[in-house]
Design a protein around this motif. Structure first.
Motif, PDB file in Angstrom:
ATOM      1  N   ARG A 104      -1.619   6.229   0.210  1.00  0.00           N
ATOM      2  CA  ARG A 104      -1.939   4.823   0.471  1.00  0.00           C
ATOM      3  C   ARG A 104      -2.770   4.242  -0.672  1.00  0.00           C
ATOM      4  N   HIS A 105      -2.287   3.147  -1.221  1.00  0.00           N
ATOM      5  CA  HIS A 105      -2.936   2.525  -2.376  1.00  0.00           C
ATOM      6  C   HIS A 105      -3.670   1.275  -1.913  1.00  0.00           C
ATOM      7  N   ALA A 106      -4.987   1.387  -1.773  1.00  0.00           N
ATOM      8  CA  ALA A 106      -5.814   0.273  -1.314  1.00  0.00           C
ATOM      9  C   ALA A 106      -7.065   0.202  -2.175  1.00  0.00           C
ATOM     10  N   PRO A 107      -6.897  -0.181  -3.452  1.00  0.00           N
ATOM     11  CA  PRO A 107      -8.049  -0.204  -4.355  1.00  0.00           C
ATOM     12  C   PRO A 107      -9.007  -1.329  -4.000  1.00  0.00           C
ATOM     13  N   GLU A 131       0.789  -1.233   0.000  1.00  0.00           N
ATOM     14  CA  GLU A 131       0.000   0.000   0.000  1.00  0.00           C
ATOM     15  C   GLU A 131       0.819   1.280   0.000  1.00  0.00           C
ATOM     16  N   LEU A 132       2.048   1.223   0.487  1.00  0.00           N
ATOM     17  CA  LEU A 132       2.881   2.424   0.580  1.00  0.00           C
ATOM     18  C   LEU A 132       4.328   2.110   0.201  1.00  0.00           C
ATOM     19  N   ARG A 133       4.978   3.096  -0.426  1.00  0.00           N
ATOM     20  CA  ARG A 133       6.424   3.043  -0.638  1.00  0.00           C
ATOM     21  C   ARG A 133       6.993   4.363  -0.142  1.00  0.00           C
ATOM     22  N   THR A 134       7.887   4.283   0.840  1.00  0.00           N
ATOM     23  CA  THR A 134       8.447   5.484   1.440  1.00  0.00           C
ATOM     24  C   THR A 134       9.963   5.449   1.339  1.00  0.00           C
TER      25      THR A 134
END
Length: 352
Positions: free
Chosen positions: A265-268, A169-172
């Motif tokens: 945040r990527h939560a499709p 969901e995340l890349r930091t």
């Protein structure tokens, strides 16, 4: 061509701190297909103990070459015996800081880098080490990232590297890492921020995003609120973003650090992320959001090295070391990420 990666070479997994859960999560990983094409660089005796602690019924075999990983039978853990480890390493107590474990962990890392740089392996997945154990052994590096950076050259100028923590969901990516907060703030310069954006942009092609949307977080509350709460955003961060954009990089910000991660945040399908990568100024600003989503799927990636390196998103967990209860999910995710990055490197270096 190996089924494990898009390379004919194996992945190396370093043993980590022998007193922590590293050997146990490795043994657990090798009880599944997730470890196909991987070989452990460590101590055979320590790995046999880990196999017993995690339920037995797992053969541990000493191998002579990294490529022997491809001929190991199912439910067999192949180990390249690292050289120069303390003879009494098994006497180091589980769940305790011990200089012998720190020294062994450092030797495994150094030998893994030598092997991958020599063309014997496709990349490195590192099991957790303990910074105090390293220090007790006289190792001056504060962690994996700094050690790998120094080992990446033959005495020349080390390459600029950055730590990325990633999950589904995340890349930091971090501008500063293992320093005090006071020193971290001093380390936030125009050059450091711009270099971080460039490294993140260049690295993203390896996981299939050649033009990532990069959000740059501010340092101060509300990203400085126009200078009311600090002017680093005005003096340093915004000019670095403008310079990156002039180079064709899709960077934007600075954004308030307390809300940018929610936006990214990527939560499709309910919540597609607005950004592909977030650049954070300090260690905890960037890592708390990723770890909060669950360490079991988090992966630490060192960007900027001339080889692939990933690691689980957790430490040595001394409190449960020796219990056989450690979860190998983050290690499995690190192996999957390493394979993805190796495949990206292979594709980018292939002739047109």
């Amino acid at each position: 061509m190996s089924a494990a990666t898009d390379s004919a070479l194996p992945l190396l997994i370093t043993m980590g701190d022998a007193c922590g859960i590293g050997p146990e999560i490795i043994a657990r990983l090798f009880r599944s297909d997730a470890a196909r094409g991987c070989v452990v660089l460590g101590d055979v005796g320590v790995m046999r103990r880990a196999a017993r602690l995690t339920g037995g019924a797992l053969a541990v075999a000493e191998v002579e070459r990294a490529e022997d990983a491809f001929t190991a039978p199912p439910l067999c853990l192949p180990v390249l015996q690292a050289q120069g480890l303390p003879a009494d390493l098994l006497a180091a107590p589980l769940g305790r800081i011990d200089a012998r474990a720190g020294a062994a962990a450092a030797r495994c890392i150094a030998q893994a880098v030598a092997l991958v740089r020599g063309g014997a392996a496709a990349g490195i997945v590192t099991a957790p080490i303990h910074k105090e154990a390293l220090a007790a052994a006289g190792i001056t590096f504060p962690g994996h990232t700094e050690m790998l950076q120094a080992l990446a050259t033959d005495g020349g100028t080390p390459p600029p590297v950055r730590m990325m923590l990633a999950n589904e969901e995340l890349r930091t990516v971090l501008v500063t890492i293992h320093v005090s907060l006071r020193r971290a703030i001093e380390g936030i310069t125009f050059d450091a921020v711009l270099e971080t954006i460039r490294i993140a942009h260049a690295a993203s092609a390896r996981w299939g995003q050649p033009a990532p949307r990069i959000a740059v977080a501010g340092l101060n509350p509300h990203a400085g609120e126009g200078g009311l709460f600090g002017d680093e955003e005005i003096r340093i961060i915004a000019p670095a973003i403008a310079a990156a954009r002039a180079e064709g990089i899709a960077a934007s910000g600075p954004y308030a650090p307390d809300t940018v991660f929610m936006r990214a945040r990527h939560a499709p399908p309910a919540h597609p992320g607005e950004f592909d990568i977030v650049i954070a100024m300090t260690h905890d600003h960037g890592l708390i959001p990723v770890k909060y989503l669950g360490v079991e799927q988090g992966v630490n990636v060192t960007l900027g090295l001339p080889f692939v390196r990933t690691s689980p998103d957790h430490g040595t967990a001394f409190d449960i070391a020796g219990s056989g209860r450690a979860d190998a999910s983050s290690l499995a995710a690190a192996v999957r990420m390493a394979r993805t990055l190796v495949a990206g490197v292979s594709a980018s270096s292939a002739p047109p």
